[in-house]
Design an enzyme around this catalytic site. Structure first.
Site, PDB file in Angstrom:
ATOM      1  N   HIS A  25      33.904  32.897  38.288  1.00 36.80           N
ATOM      2  CA  HIS A  25      34.197  31.925  39.337  1.00 36.80           C
ATOM      3  C   HIS A  25      33.936  30.491  38.881  1.00 36.80           C
ATOM      4  O   HIS A  25      32.914  30.214  38.252  1.00 36.80           O
ATOM      5  CB  HIS A  25      33.337  32.201  40.576  1.00 36.80           C
ATOM      6  CG  HIS A  25      33.501  33.597  41.107  1.00 36.80           C
ATOM      7  ND1 HIS A  25      32.628  34.619  40.765  1.00 36.80           N
ATOM      8  CD2 HIS A  25      34.419  34.124  41.938  1.00 36.80           C
ATOM      9  CE1 HIS A  25      33.025  35.735  41.374  1.00 36.80           C
ATOM     10  NE2 HIS A  25      34.105  35.460  42.080  1.00 36.80           N
ATOM     11  N   ASP A  43      29.897  31.227  36.974  1.00 41.32           N
ATOM     12  CA  ASP A  43      29.523  32.475  36.330  1.00 41.32           C
ATOM     13  C   ASP A  43      30.692  32.913  35.454  1.00 41.32           C
ATOM     14  O   ASP A  43      31.562  32.102  35.141  1.00 41.32           O
ATOM     15  CB  ASP A  43      29.106  33.542  37.355  1.00 41.32           C
ATOM     16  CG  ASP A  43      30.204  33.859  38.371  1.00 41.32           C
ATOM     17  OD1 ASP A  43      31.386  33.584  38.095  1.00 41.32           O
ATOM     18  OD2 ASP A  43      29.878  34.389  39.451  1.00 41.32           O
ATOM     19  N   SER A  67      36.886  36.326  46.767  1.00 44.65           N
ATOM     20  CA  SER A  67      35.649  35.583  46.504  1.00 44.65           C
ATOM     21  C   SER A  67      35.858  34.093  46.330  1.00 44.65           C
ATOM     22  O   SER A  67      34.926  33.307  46.496  1.00 44.65           O
ATOM     23  CB  SER A  67      34.954  36.141  45.259  1.00 44.65           C
ATOM     24  OG  SER A  67      35.818  36.097  44.135  1.00 44.65           O
TER      25      SER A  67
END
Length: 349
Positions: free
Chosen positions: A327, A324, A37
């Site tokens: 991340h 978040d 990610s």
């Protein structure tokens, strides 16, 4: 006559200076990225997985506020490194259905949020394993050959920068499912050996300039601090950071050895210390908050728990190290790229 000679000299100097500035464009034709990610720019959007972020407030600081599928408020390292290489301001996801052949030339990312070096990680998360990303890479090269010829494809293989970024999901999640087979040290070693195997496979497919990110201090992300850091102190998850350090201790010398063995360049890129220092000393880097994310409550909010209906998302994401609970923000990524990767990228040219 002297005036003409002076003008000619000035023109030649300007041309030479411009050539130096444009050197990165000439030297590095494309950026090809594999991983999770941290580097995903939208490959998960059309997958049957819960690990998606193509909805607000993700992307609130991306151009036009577009929720592109990047796990951040804005751009991610694959974009920032592509810009630093002089290629483009954003790097497209390979599975973007709107990509045209010309869009492939400056590179793509095959990364999939939630994946890892351990094949079980992708299976649990219903995302694309790094090994399947190699299959997509083969398809990518075939498309380049089909549309632009063998010579163009070979130039991309020979001179592009290939970047591999994974391990966080393996360490933070999959280890728990594998703890009956491994202790912490042996699992970290298994992951590092898998990373080296991946680099070997990528090299076999023609890549000649390969950079591999170290593990990050994943025990210090807000989610880990909330769940394992203690109700009052919310400290970092030290056993998890130990695993990350063990992974790095195994990976670094293995890649150095591989660099001597194989033709081309194999580069270990250490990001652990820089991010850890940012988390421990946020004000030093111009941040105000490092122990929780901007989105939602910032403690457990990630993916669908970070949504436009959550009333607690901060207004100034650039004040936060984390977007978040897992991340970093675009600004934190930019600090990492600017402060650290310059010394590594200079070795690629």
């Amino acid at each position: 006559m002297k005036l003409q000679m002076l003008c000619l000299a000035l023109v030649l100097l300007a041309v030479e200076t411009n050539a130096i500035k444009q050197g990165k464009n000439v030297t590095i034709p494309a950026l090809l990225v594999f991983g999770d990610s941290i580097m995903d720019t939208g490959n998960n959007n059309n997958l049957p997985t819960l690990l998606k972020c193509n909805f607000p407030p993700y992307g609130k600081d991306f151009p036009n506020g577009f929720a592109s599928g990047r796990f951040s408020d804005g751009r991610v390292p694959s974009d920032l490194i592509a810009e630093k290489l002089g290629l483009a301001k954003t790097l497209p996801a390979y599975l973007n259905r709107n990509l045209k052949p010309d869009d492939l030339l400056k590179g793509v990312t095959f990364a999939s949020g939630g994946t890892g070096y351990d094949p079980l990680t992708a299976k649990i998360m219903s995302v694309i394993s790094v090994w399947d990303q190699l299959t997509y890479f083969k398809e990518y090269i075939s498309k380049i050959k089909q549309h632009f010829g063998e010579e163009r494809a070979q130039n991309i293989l020979d001179h592009s920068f290939f970047l591999v970024v994974s391990s966080s999901n393996d360490l933070a999640h999959t280890y728990l499912a594998q703890s009956h087979r491994y202790d912490r040290k042996s699992y970290a070693n298994f992951l590092a050996d898998s990373a080296v195997k991946f680099v070997r496979e990528l090299h076999k497919l023609g890549a000649r300039k390969i950079g591999v990110f170290s593990a990050v201090p994943v025990g210090c992300v807000p989610l880990q601090r909330t769940v394992f850091g203690g109700m009052l102190t919310r400290g970092c998850n030290r056993p998890l950071n130990y695993m990350a350090k063990q992974f790095n201790a195994r990976l670094s010398p293995a890649l150095e050895s591989l660099d001597k063995e194989l033709d081309g360049l194999i580069l270990y890129i250490d990001v652990y210390d820089t991010l850890f220092d940012m988390i421990q000393h946020p004000k030093k880097y111009g941040f105000e908050v490092a122990d929780r994310g901007c989105c939602g409550s910032g403690a457990l909010a990630v993916s669908y728990m970070c949504n436009i209906l959550n009333p607690f998302t901060c207004s100034n994401s650039s004040a936060y190290v984390f977007w978040d609970s897992y991340h970093p923000t675009e600004r934190a990524y930019q600090v990492i790229v600017d402060n650290l990767l310059d010394k590594y990228l200079s070795k690629v040219f």
